[in-house]
Design a protein around this motif. Structure first.
Motif, short mmCIF file in Angstrom:
data_model
loop_
_atom_site.label_atom_id
_atom_site.label_comp_id
_atom_site.label_asym_id
_atom_site.label_seq_id
_atom_site.Cartn_x
_atom_site.Cartn_y
_atom_site.Cartn_z
N TYR A 182 43.70 97.84 -3.58
CA TYR A 182 44.09 96.87 -2.55
C TYR A 182 45.31 97.42 -1.82
O TYR A 182 46.08 98.20 -2.39
N HIS A 183 45.53 97.01 -0.57
CA HIS A 183 46.67 97.58 0.17
C HIS A 183 48.00 97.31 -0.51
O HIS A 183 48.84 98.19 -0.58
N HIS A 184 48.23 96.11 -1.00
CA HIS A 184 49.37 95.86 -1.87
C HIS A 184 49.31 94.46 -2.47
O HIS A 184 48.90 93.53 -1.81
N HIS A 185 49.69 94.40 -3.72
CA HIS A 185 49.87 93.12 -4.39
C HIS A 185 51.36 92.79 -4.49
O HIS A 185 51.74 91.63 -4.50
N ILE A 186 52.18 93.83 -4.59
CA ILE A 186 53.62 93.63 -4.71
C ILE A 186 54.34 94.56 -3.75
O ILE A 186 54.11 95.77 -3.74
N GLY A 187 55.19 93.98 -2.94
CA GLY A 187 56.10 94.74 -2.08
C GLY A 187 57.48 94.71 -2.71
O GLY A 187 57.89 93.69 -3.28
N LEU A 188 58.18 95.81 -2.63
CA LEU A 188 59.54 95.92 -3.18
C LEU A 188 60.43 96.48 -2.08
O LEU A 188 60.06 97.46 -1.43
N ASN A 189 61.57 95.88 -1.83
CA ASN A 189 62.47 96.45 -0.82
C ASN A 189 63.92 96.22 -1.17
O ASN A 189 64.26 95.32 -1.93
N THR A 190 64.76 97.08 -0.58
CA THR A 190 66.22 96.98 -0.76
C THR A 190 66.90 96.67 0.57
O THR A 190 68.11 96.86 0.70
N TRP A 191 66.16 96.21 1.56
CA TRP A 191 66.70 95.99 2.90
C TRP A 191 67.92 95.09 2.93
O TRP A 191 68.84 95.32 3.69
N GLU A 192 67.93 94.06 2.11
CA GLU A 192 69.07 93.14 2.07
C GLU A 192 69.66 93.03 0.67
O GLU A 192 70.43 92.12 0.40
N SER A 193 69.27 93.95 -0.21
CA SER A 193 69.65 93.75 -1.61
C SER A 193 70.08 95.03 -2.34
O SER A 193 70.27 95.00 -3.55
N LEU A 194 70.24 96.15 -1.63
CA LEU A 194 70.60 97.40 -2.27
C LEU A 194 71.87 97.23 -3.10
O LEU A 194 72.91 96.81 -2.58
N GLY A 195 71.80 97.51 -4.38
CA GLY A 195 72.95 97.43 -5.27
C GLY A 195 73.41 96.02 -5.60
O GLY A 195 74.43 95.85 -6.26
N ALA A 196 72.67 95.01 -5.17
CA ALA A 196 73.08 93.62 -5.38
C ALA A 196 72.83 93.19 -6.83
O ALA A 196 71.94 93.71 -7.49
N PRO A 197 73.62 92.23 -7.30
CA PRO A 197 73.38 91.68 -8.64
C PRO A 197 72.14 90.78 -8.61
O PRO A 197 71.69 90.37 -7.53
N PRO A 198 71.59 90.44 -9.77
CA PRO A 198 70.45 89.52 -9.80
C PRO A 198 70.81 88.17 -9.18
O PRO A 198 71.98 87.77 -9.19
N ALA A 199 69.80 87.50 -8.65
CA ALA A 199 70.01 86.14 -8.15
C ALA A 199 70.42 85.25 -9.31
O ALA A 199 70.04 85.49 -10.45
N PRO A 200 71.20 84.20 -9.03
CA PRO A 200 71.60 83.32 -10.12
C PRO A 200 70.38 82.65 -10.76
O PRO A 200 69.43 82.29 -10.08
#
Length: 162
Positions: free
Chosen positions: A53-71
């Motif tokens: 399939y073309h994709h089931h999961i997309g992963l990006n760092t566009w707004e999150s590079l090096g960021a901590p996990p969400a609360p």
């Protein structure tokens, strides 16, 4: 506005996750869980899938590079649910997780399904499960679905591999 019901064959096509480290996320989704890389945009984004399939999961760092996990306690995605075709497939991925010493956050028999719960390296919840055949789903007296949460016998799950 007139009432509307989503068509019965409607599916949720993919999830796109913000991650802090693209390679670490690929090591988890591709390396551990076994998804295939379908496309990569340098060190900023990647798309993985099952079965071509073309994709089931997309992963990006566009707004999150090096960021901590969400609360943990806040608004956002609770988990991504990945459904396996057969109970044996769930047993195979469970065995991989055990061999990799990857921690589970839970495991449950929901009557309609059996599920493993874990967090990806960014703290995003992941549910790995298989649906039981509809004819064995627990029902209420009026025919509704009667889901529950009970202990999942992990030894029984592994017996699928014997």
């Amino acid at each position: 506005m007139d009432p509307y019901t989503v068509p019965a064959r409607t599916q949720i096509g993919h999830v796109h996750l913000k991650v802090s480290d693209l390679q670490r996320a690929l090591d988890f989704y591709q390396g551990l869980l076994g998804f295939s890389l379908t496309q990569r945009y340098g060190n900023q984004a990647a798309f993985v899938s099952a079965g071509g399939y073309h994709h089931h999961i997309g992963l990006n760092t566009w707004e999150s590079l090096g960021a901590p996990p969400a609360p943990k306690y806040g608004v956002g995605l609770f988990h991504t649910a990945i459904v396996y075709p057969e109970r044996k497939d769930l047993a195979i991925i469970y065995k991989r997780l055990v061999e990799a010493a990857y921690p589970l956050t839970g495991a449950a028999n929901h009557g309609v399904s059996e599920a493993l719960y874990l967090d990806d390296p960014d703290g995003n919840g992941v549910e790995l499960y298989w649906d039981k055949p509809r004819e064995v789903w627990p029902r209420t007296a009026d025919g509704g679905i009667n889901m529950y949460t009970r202990h999942l016998d992990l030894d029984s799950l592994l017996s699928e591999l014997r």
